[in-house]
Design an enzyme around this catalytic site. Structure first.
Site, short mmCIF file in Angstrom:
data_model
loop_
_atom_site.label_atom_id
_atom_site.label_comp_id
_atom_site.label_asym_id
_atom_site.label_seq_id
_atom_site.Cartn_x
_atom_site.Cartn_y
_atom_site.Cartn_z
N LYS A 116 0.82 -1.22 0.00
CA LYS A 116 0.00 0.00 0.00
C LYS A 116 0.85 1.26 0.00
CE LYS A 116 -4.25 -1.76 2.07
NZ LYS A 116 -5.26 -1.58 3.15
N LYS A 208 -7.42 -10.04 -7.27
CA LYS A 208 -8.60 -10.16 -6.43
C LYS A 208 -9.61 -9.06 -6.75
CE LYS A 208 -9.81 -10.73 -1.54
NZ LYS A 208 -9.28 -10.72 -0.14
N LYS A 211 -12.65 -3.16 -4.27
CA LYS A 211 -13.40 -1.91 -4.29
C LYS A 211 -12.59 -0.78 -4.89
CE LYS A 211 -14.10 -2.33 0.20
NZ LYS A 211 -14.51 -2.04 1.59
#
Length: 347
Positions: A116, A208, A211
């Site tokens: 991230k 995956k 969102k």
């Protein structure tokens, strides 16, 4: 010998973006089933959400929307505790104590932070780095014994176990002298179950479903209309070969494997029976059946979400009641932690 702990489940999702089919099949279906077999605590983890910049107005709305999704999918506030994390201050207080128990080397090994933060790690928020410690506090402030997690959170749960174990060892004498038995915190166990624990992107079967993907066609949102669901499945990436008749034929065909897995999860069938029905045929026929199955399963959820969102006061009432029930568990645990650590109780 360790002190036995009553079985208790804790899990949560962040209020960032729409919940999607992957969240539903990978987590929610399992959460719903566990309501009948476990004491369950389900949280909207809004403190985790602010580890990256959020628009305050959008965040408040997202908390309501995710809660509405919980309720529409079938979480029952009479069976489970449903609340948002920031309303129970004990999460943050225990996280600070755990920050003084956890070790820098443990956090440096967390691969999700590296992913991230990217190359600009010096400029990310400290909260993003310490995120797994707050996750440990989320779980252990309720002395939860089981945590439904996806593959991407397994490392964080291992850290929770390490923190619990080190706390128990560091304060063993104090724990015993206060009459709490041999250990204070349980070592929570992962529960990686459900019909489709890793639903992949409709645009790239190696990634995956997320969102945060820029393409809305990569996922099926729980708020999508039947028309949108059908269109996204029609446009889902496939390959030119027909579906195989046996499971081994899915090897190396990520998109085919993903779509077959989704269909199996939605219909309750196993993969071999799905391939027995559709194997040898073109994707067009299979996609039509998949779209029908997805619409049949998700349309009632979408309609119920709209009903909840039309009455935000009712959603807020669920969160308020759930937060009070959560505090009733967390507050005594936190008082005992203060005693163990040597902090004074407030009068």
């Amino acid at each position: 010998m360790t002190t036995p702990f009553a079985p208790r489940v804790f899990s949560g999702m962040q209020p960032t973006g729409n919940l999607h089919l992957g969240n539903y099949l990978g987590a929610m279906v399992n959460w719903i089933a566990m309501q009948s077999t476990h004491q369950c605590i389900y949280c909207v983890v809004d403190l985790h959400a602010i580890t990256v910049a959020q628009d305050p107005v959008a965040l408040r709305r997202a908390i309501i929307e995710v809660t509405a999704a919980y309720l529409a999918c079938g979480l029952d506030p009479k069976q489970s505790i449903i609340f948002n994390q920031s309303q129970v201050a004990e999460h943050a207080e225990l996280a600070w104590i755990f920050n003084c128990v956890a070790r820098l080397g443990w956090l440096n090994r967390m691969t999700q932070f590296k992913e991230k933060a990217g190359k600009d790690r010096e400029n990310v928020a400290v909260g993003l780095y310490a995120y797994p410690v707050l996750m440990a506090a989320d779980i252990l402030v309720y002395k939860a014994t089981h945590v439904p997690v996806g593959d991407d959170q397994k490392q964080h749960l291992e850290l929770s176990r390490d923190i619990a174990q080190k706390f128990n060892m560091d304060f063993a004498g104090s724990i015993a002298s206060h009459g709490f038995g041999e250990v204070f915190f349980p070592l929570p166990e992962p529960m990686i179950t459900g019909p489709a624990t890793r639903v992949m992107s409709l645009r790239d079967g190696t990634k995956k479903m997320s969102k945060s993907d820029v393409s809305d066609y990569s996922r099926i949102n729980l708020t999508d209309s039947p028309e949108a669901i059908a269109q996204k499945i029609r446009k889902a990436k496939t390959d030119p070969e027909p579906l195989p008749s046996e499971e081994k034929g899915l090897a190396g065909r990520a998109e085919a494997e993903n779509l077959v897995g989704i269909y199996a999860a939605l219909t309750g069938a196993d993969v071999s029976s799905v391939l027995g029905e559709f194997g040898g045929g073109q994707f067009s026929r299979f996609k039509t059946a998949l779209a029908d199955a997805a619409v049949a399963r998700l349309s009632p959820i979408s309609a119920d979400m709209r009903r909840w969102l039309d009455d935000e006061g009712a959603v807020e009432a669920v969160l308020a009641e759930g937060s009070a029930r959560a505090r009733a568990i967390a507050a005594p645990v936190m008082r005992e932690v203060r005693d163990i650590v040597g902090l004074l109780r407030s009068r």
